[in-house]
Scaffold this motif. Structure first.
Motif, mmCIF file in Angstrom:
data_model
loop_
_atom_site.group_PDB
_atom_site.id
_atom_site.type_symbol
_atom_site.label_atom_id
_atom_site.label_comp_id
_atom_site.label_asym_id
_atom_site.label_seq_id
_atom_site.Cartn_x
_atom_site.Cartn_y
_atom_site.Cartn_z
ATOM 1 N N CYS A 203 17.125 -15.961 -19.695
ATOM 2 C CA CYS A 203 17.398 -17.210 -19.032
ATOM 3 C C CYS A 203 16.180 -17.805 -18.312
ATOM 4 C CB CYS A 203 18.677 -16.714 -18.212
ATOM 5 S SG CYS A 203 20.290 -16.531 -18.811
ATOM 6 N N VAL A 204 15.559 -17.075 -17.874
ATOM 7 C CA VAL A 204 14.365 -17.586 -16.985
ATOM 8 C C VAL A 204 13.327 -18.235 -17.973
ATOM 9 C CG1 VAL A 204 12.340 -16.943 -15.620
ATOM 10 C CG2 VAL A 204 14.499 -15.898 -15.307
ATOM 11 N N LEU A 205 12.811 -17.542 -18.998
ATOM 12 C CA LEU A 205 12.071 -17.997 -20.088
ATOM 13 C C LEU A 205 12.576 -19.456 -20.707
ATOM 14 C CD1 LEU A 205 11.080 -14.888 -22.183
ATOM 15 C CD2 LEU A 205 9.771 -15.918 -20.156
ATOM 16 N N LEU A 206 13.734 -19.445 -21.105
ATOM 17 C CA LEU A 206 14.276 -20.567 -21.607
ATOM 18 C C LEU A 206 14.590 -21.694 -20.758
ATOM 19 C CD1 LEU A 206 16.945 -19.060 -24.221
ATOM 20 C CD2 LEU A 206 14.492 -20.166 -24.690
ATOM 21 N N SER A 207 14.805 -21.524 -19.490
ATOM 22 C CA SER A 207 14.848 -22.361 -18.405
ATOM 23 C C SER A 207 13.482 -23.018 -17.888
ATOM 24 C CB SER A 207 15.531 -22.119 -17.158
ATOM 25 O OG SER A 207 14.926 -20.962 -16.469
ATOM 26 N N GLY A 208 12.468 -22.528 -18.293
ATOM 27 C CA GLY A 208 11.086 -23.146 -18.320
ATOM 28 C C GLY A 208 10.338 -22.490 -17.083
ATOM 29 N N HIS A 209 10.688 -21.218 -16.574
ATOM 30 C CA HIS A 209 10.029 -20.671 -15.726
ATOM 31 C C HIS A 209 9.439 -19.370 -15.837
ATOM 32 C CE1 HIS A 209 12.109 -23.254 -12.789
ATOM 33 N NE2 HIS A 209 13.518 -23.002 -13.276
ATOM 34 N N ARG A 210 8.761 -18.732 -15.015
ATOM 35 C CA ARG A 210 8.191 -17.599 -15.092
ATOM 36 C C ARG A 210 8.813 -16.295 -14.746
ATOM 37 N NH1 ARG A 210 3.559 -20.910 -13.215
ATOM 38 N NH2 ARG A 210 4.384 -20.273 -11.303
ATOM 39 N N ALA A 211 8.745 -15.145 -15.276
ATOM 40 C CA ALA A 211 9.784 -14.065 -15.139
ATOM 41 C C ALA A 211 8.798 -13.109 -14.538
ATOM 42 C CB ALA A 211 10.392 -13.559 -16.403
ATOM 43 N N LEU A 212 8.970 -12.570 -13.445
ATOM 44 C CA LEU A 212 8.224 -11.475 -12.509
ATOM 45 C C LEU A 212 9.287 -10.254 -12.540
ATOM 46 C CD1 LEU A 212 6.146 -10.126 -11.132
ATOM 47 C CD2 LEU A 212 6.704 -11.299 -9.101
ATOM 48 N N VAL A 213 9.161 -9.214 -13.307
ATOM 49 C CA VAL A 213 10.107 -8.260 -13.591
ATOM 50 C C VAL A 213 9.893 -6.976 -12.877
ATOM 51 C CG1 VAL A 213 11.373 -7.112 -15.444
ATOM 52 C CG2 VAL A 213 10.691 -9.276 -15.947
ATOM 53 N N LYS A 214 10.923 -6.368 -12.171
ATOM 54 C CA LYS A 214 10.694 -5.139 -11.711
ATOM 55 C C LYS A 214 11.910 -4.264 -12.201
ATOM 56 C CE LYS A 214 10.604 -2.812 -7.010
ATOM 57 N NZ LYS A 214 9.070 -2.244 -7.340
ATOM 58 N N LEU A 215 11.426 -3.322 -13.217
ATOM 59 C CA LEU A 215 12.375 -2.557 -13.776
ATOM 60 C C LEU A 215 12.867 -1.298 -13.079
ATOM 61 C CD1 LEU A 215 9.671 -2.321 -16.851
ATOM 62 C CD2 LEU A 215 11.762 -3.493 -17.049
ATOM 63 N N SER A 216 14.087 -1.082 -13.739
ATOM 64 C CA SER A 216 14.772 0.094 -13.131
ATOM 65 C C SER A 216 14.088 1.352 -13.698
ATOM 66 C CB SER A 216 16.415 0.376 -13.719
ATOM 67 O OG SER A 216 16.639 1.412 -13.442
ATOM 68 N N SER A 217 13.876 2.431 -12.874
ATOM 69 C CA SER A 217 13.171 3.781 -13.150
ATOM 70 C C SER A 217 14.048 4.083 -14.262
ATOM 71 C CB SER A 217 13.305 4.570 -11.903
ATOM 72 O OG SER A 217 14.552 4.942 -11.594
ATOM 73 N N ASN A 218 15.241 3.817 -14.717
ATOM 74 C CA ASN A 218 16.052 4.450 -15.697
ATOM 75 C C ASN A 218 15.780 3.526 -17.015
ATOM 76 O OD1 ASN A 218 17.407 6.119 -14.258
ATOM 77 N ND2 ASN A 218 19.025 4.908 -13.420
ATOM 78 N N ASP A 219 15.101 2.679 -17.059
ATOM 79 C CA ASP A 219 14.663 1.790 -18.359
ATOM 80 C C ASP A 219 13.562 1.166 -18.038
ATOM 81 O OD1 ASP A 219 15.135 0.527 -20.739
ATOM 82 O OD2 ASP A 219 16.744 -0.945 -20.210
#
Length: 353
Positions: free
Chosen positions: A111-127
């Protein structure tokens, strides 16, 4: 990158993912960058359980296959056709992802990529492994993604909005911490099934898929059934029987033994088939290896109850008994336009311009 560029890259990703299934991994030499990614991804699938004991190869393959089916040009265009996506100055959107099931946060990234924004991702320790791998594949397909996807292990900084998924407890923290930012904050939800006793054996077996897929860890897993007072539980248990091998997984078996013991010590009345307990309970969040049930006297009352409790429910399974319900066996195959918590993520992101 244009929207067309992004869609084309995601379709290529879908073709890459389609090479991997529980029946075997078969390379398609027409898929770009297989020489760099195919064997590495096959290895990652096999190693996923060492990173997270619930991520068995079977469960990871299922998640991958679901995304392979979703990432087609037809699906992307059907999904995005409802939105006015035009070039604009991108914002940085922080994503705090869950890790209860494989790739559960990938839809937010899309959703973030296709809406034209940048994604800053904080992953879960489980994935920690699967999503960065897919991001690297997208960057190999189109280097423009390198400026649009980043990951952080530390404190989130320099972002304009946030989408955070967690428990009811963490949601209170998120709401306070991000009170000055546009946000979507997701809490605990569960899914339910409404039965009338007339379901076919095939439908009941499909309901087992909704219950046992991902060992019941997802918010789209059915954790409670609503049944008429004269319901024949043999019909339910006969549908569950094909999933009896679930007890062979040590983590599931440990939860079954523990939760059954707790119920019995509390003198709760249980029905049990040696790999699943069901218990009459007004709540929605049953523990792993257990399903709650609740009787109803008429559909009008159950529709009212479900409407009042909508903020606790992710999806409803029924044989068209409830409006907008999901078909049996379909809860873990949401479409691209099926949003968590019924909150339109894409509309929220487009409002950030």
């Amino acid at each position: 990158m244009t929207l067309a560029d992004k869609k084309a890259a995601l379709v290529t990703l879908g073709k890459f993912l389609s090479q991997f299934s529980a029946n075997g991994n078969v390379a398609n030499h027409e898929v770009p960058h297989n020489e760099l990614f195919f064997s590495a991804f096959a290895d990652l699938i096999q190693l996923s359980q060492s990173h997270n004991g619930w991520y068995t190869p079977e469960q990871v393959h299922f998640a991958i296959s679901a995304w392979a089916e979703a990432l087609t040009l037809e699906n992307l265009e059907k999904w995005l056709s409802q939105y006015p996506i035009e070039p604009h100055e991108p914002k940085t959107v922080a994503l705090i992802l869950a890790g209860n099931i494989p790739l559960v946060g990938f839809h937010d990234v899309l959703c973030v990529l296709l809406s034209g924004h940048r994604a800053l991702v904080k992953l879960s320790s489980n994935d920690q492994k699967l999503l960065p791998f897919l991001a690297n594949y997208l960057i190999a397909v189109d280097a423009g993604f390198a400026e649009l996807i980043s990951f952080t292990d530390g404190k989130l900084e320099n972002f304009d909005a946030v989408i955070a998924t967690g428990s009811n407890n963490t949601a209170r923290y998120f709401e306070y911490y991000f009170k000055d930012k546009p946000s979507i904050i997701r809490k605990n939800r569960n899914s339910v099934a409404v039965l009338d006793g007339g379901e076919s054996r095939e439908q009941m077996v499909a309901l087992g898929e909704d219950i046992f897929r991902y060992f019941g860890l997802g918010c789209r897993n059915v954790s409670k059934i609503f049944i008429p007072r004269d319901y024949d539980f043999d019909r339910f248990f006969n549908g569950m029987f094909p999933y009896s091998d679930v007890i062979k997984y040590e983590k599931y078996a440990n939860n079954y033994d523990y939760n059954k013991a707790v119920f019995l010590m509390s003198n709760f009345k249980l029905l049990d088939n040696e790999f699943l307990t069901i218990k009459e309970d007004p709540g929605y969040a049953s523990p792993i290896s257990s399903v709650f049930y609740e009787y109803y006297d008429d559909l009008t009352s159950i529709k009212s109850k479900l409407g009042n409790d909508r903020d606790q429910i992710q999806c409803i399974v029924s044989n068209n008994l409830i409006e907008n319900s999901v078909g049996f066996g379909q809860t873990q195959k949401p479409q691209l336009w099926d949003y968590a918590d019924d909150v339109d993520t894409m509309a929220f992101l487009l409002s950030l311009r």
